[in-house]
Design a protein around this motif. Structure first.
Motif, short mmCIF file in Angstrom:
data_model
loop_
_atom_site.label_atom_id
_atom_site.label_comp_id
_atom_site.label_asym_id
_atom_site.label_seq_id
_atom_site.Cartn_x
_atom_site.Cartn_y
_atom_site.Cartn_z
N LEU A 46 10.86 27.07 41.27
CA LEU A 46 11.70 27.98 42.04
C LEU A 46 13.13 28.08 41.50
O LEU A 46 13.98 28.69 42.13
CB LEU A 46 11.75 27.52 43.50
CG LEU A 46 10.46 27.67 44.29
CD1 LEU A 46 10.62 27.07 45.68
CD2 LEU A 46 10.03 29.12 44.37
N GLN A 47 13.39 27.50 40.34
CA GLN A 47 14.75 27.53 39.82
C GLN A 47 15.19 28.96 39.55
O GLN A 47 14.39 29.84 39.22
CB GLN A 47 14.86 26.68 38.55
CG GLN A 47 14.07 27.19 37.36
CD GLN A 47 14.18 26.26 36.18
OE1 GLN A 47 15.25 26.12 35.58
NE2 GLN A 47 13.09 25.60 35.84
N ARG A 48 16.48 29.18 39.70
CA ARG A 48 17.05 30.52 39.51
C ARG A 48 17.36 30.75 38.03
O ARG A 48 17.44 29.83 37.23
CB ARG A 48 18.33 30.67 40.35
CG ARG A 48 18.21 30.26 41.80
CD ARG A 48 17.24 31.11 42.59
NE ARG A 48 17.60 32.53 42.63
CZ ARG A 48 18.46 33.07 43.50
NH1 ARG A 48 19.07 32.31 44.40
NH2 ARG A 48 18.71 34.38 43.48
N TYR A 90 25.81 36.19 34.09
CA TYR A 90 26.38 37.11 35.08
C TYR A 90 25.96 36.71 36.50
O TYR A 90 26.74 36.85 37.44
CB TYR A 90 25.95 38.54 34.78
CG TYR A 90 26.49 39.05 33.46
CD1 TYR A 90 27.82 39.41 33.33
CD2 TYR A 90 25.66 39.15 32.35
CE1 TYR A 90 28.32 39.87 32.11
CE2 TYR A 90 26.14 39.60 31.13
CZ TYR A 90 27.47 39.96 31.02
OH TYR A 90 27.98 40.39 29.81
N PHE A 91 24.74 36.21 36.64
CA PHE A 91 24.27 35.73 37.95
C PHE A 91 25.09 34.53 38.41
O PHE A 91 25.41 34.40 39.59
CB PHE A 91 22.79 35.36 37.84
CG PHE A 91 22.26 34.62 39.05
CD1 PHE A 91 21.99 35.28 40.24
CD2 PHE A 91 22.02 33.25 38.98
CE1 PHE A 91 21.50 34.61 41.34
CE2 PHE A 91 21.53 32.56 40.08
CZ PHE A 91 21.26 33.24 41.27
N ARG A 92 25.45 33.67 37.49
CA ARG A 92 26.14 32.43 37.83
C ARG A 92 27.66 32.57 37.92
O ARG A 92 28.34 31.62 38.24
CB ARG A 92 25.76 31.34 36.81
CG ARG A 92 24.27 30.99 36.86
CD ARG A 92 23.87 30.12 35.68
NE ARG A 92 24.42 28.79 35.76
CZ ARG A 92 23.85 27.76 36.39
NH1 ARG A 92 22.70 27.94 37.03
NH2 ARG A 92 24.42 26.57 36.39
N ASP A 93 28.18 33.74 37.63
CA ASP A 93 29.63 33.99 37.69
C ASP A 93 29.91 34.93 38.86
O ASP A 93 29.66 36.13 38.78
CB ASP A 93 30.09 34.61 36.37
CG ASP A 93 31.60 34.85 36.33
OD1 ASP A 93 32.28 34.61 37.36
OD2 ASP A 93 32.09 35.27 35.27
N VAL A 94 30.43 34.38 39.94
CA VAL A 94 30.62 35.19 41.15
C VAL A 94 31.72 36.24 41.00
O VAL A 94 31.88 37.10 41.87
CB VAL A 94 30.92 34.29 42.37
CG1 VAL A 94 29.72 33.42 42.71
CG2 VAL A 94 32.17 33.44 42.14
#
Length: 317
Positions: free
Chosen positions: A104-106, A111-115
């Protein structure tokens, strides 16, 4: 990291009845909480739940809370699974990370990890800057105009190749889902990554018996030899009799938005001689349907070469 409530349910029933985010090894969730990518208000520590055990009597079954390192070291595990796990992370992480959490890891898309950046997975409708931005590590298969992020799990690639199932338990009871059907293509809803319903928990992984999967391997091509995500990977199992391929299983990672089964390659292999020439012919269709981006066009040829390399390794094993 934002404040949150931490509780530890005593039973599976208690866990699925509670509204919260499940925590096992925490090797993904805690990182994303620190980055404010995930901000759960209620975290459920499930490590005391009875979701362990490895059974190899007829196929392979293992609990979702088994650690990656323990599965990799178990003598009854098919080589493709063990090698995928060993290639996944450092020894320290393998000793901590759970099987269910691994599946289930993302995505590791930057870009996903940089808010500070838009991301349709994190904020539906905000856009996908990877399509025109830094996309060397991104997918060429299974992409859409909404998302081109790759799936991160090595283990999932091996399990999809072996036609594994996950057993799920939720407020409405238990059900089994083929792992290949569990993961969702991004389409117009990249925020929906899998078929896990609200409150559901992965409890067990079931791999059907496949005796010839003892002849299998996992090849991972990456920028450095350790603790790095795949540019391309291939999980391969071959049934070879009298120097001919009777049956085959092939799946790839690092190049697609979900673990990607190559059924056309499998079909091309069946009945063919177990030779490099046959492997190259079969792998020639591996990238069919690919949609490369400006920064990752090299993955098309890398995908074919990685499949051939894995097939050769298995045939000579």
């Amino acid at each position: 990291m934002r404040p949150f409530e931490l509780t530890a349910p005593a039973t599976v029933e208690d866990a699925v009845a509670a509204a919260g985010t499940f925590l096992a090894g925490g090797t993904t969730l805690v990182d994303l909480m620190k980055l404010n990518v995930m901000t759960p208000r209620h975290v459920l520590d499930i490590n005391d739940l009875p979701l362990r055990g490895i059974d190899t009597r007829d196929g392979l079954r293992f609990g979702a809370l088994e650690r990656m390192g323990d599965i990799a070291a178990h003598p009854g595990v098919y080589p493709v699974i063990s090698r995928a796990l060993l290639a996944s992370a450092s020894q320290q992480l393998r000793n901590m990370a759970s099987i269910g959490g691994n599946l289930l890891q993302r995505t590791r898309c930057g870009y996903f990890r940089d808010v500070a950046q838009p991301c349709n997975k994190r904020e539906p409708g905000s856009g996908c800057p990877a399509i025109t931005g830094a996309n060397r590590m991104h997918a060429v298969l299974g992409t859409s105009e909404s998302c081109v992020a790759t799936h991160a799990s090595d283990l999932a690639v091996a399990l999809v190749a072996l036609d594994a199932e996950v057993l799920l338990t939720g407020p409405d009871g238990a059900r089994a889902v083929r792992l290949a059907d569990f993961y969702r293509l991004p389409g117009d809803t990249p925020e929906i990554e899998h078929d896990l319903r609200p409150g559901e928990l992965i409890t067990e992984v079931v791999v059907p018996r496949l005796d010839w999967a003892r002849r299998s391997t996992y090849v991972k091509v990456r920028d450095r030899a350790s603790y790095e995500f795949a540019l391309c990977s291939a999980a391969v199992a071959l049934d070879i009799q009298d120097s001919r391929v009777v049956d085959a299983r092939v799946a790839v990672g690092g190049v697609a938005t979900v673990p990607w089964r190559l059924t056309a390659v499998e079909e091309a292999l069946r009945g063919a001689p177990a030779t490099v020439e046959s492997f190259e012919t079969a792998a020639s269709v591996a990238a069919d349907g690919a949609r490369p981006l400006p920064g990752n066009g090299f993955k098309v040829s890398l995908l074919r070469r990685t499949v051939v390399r894995a097939l050769i390794e298995v045939s000579r094993g």
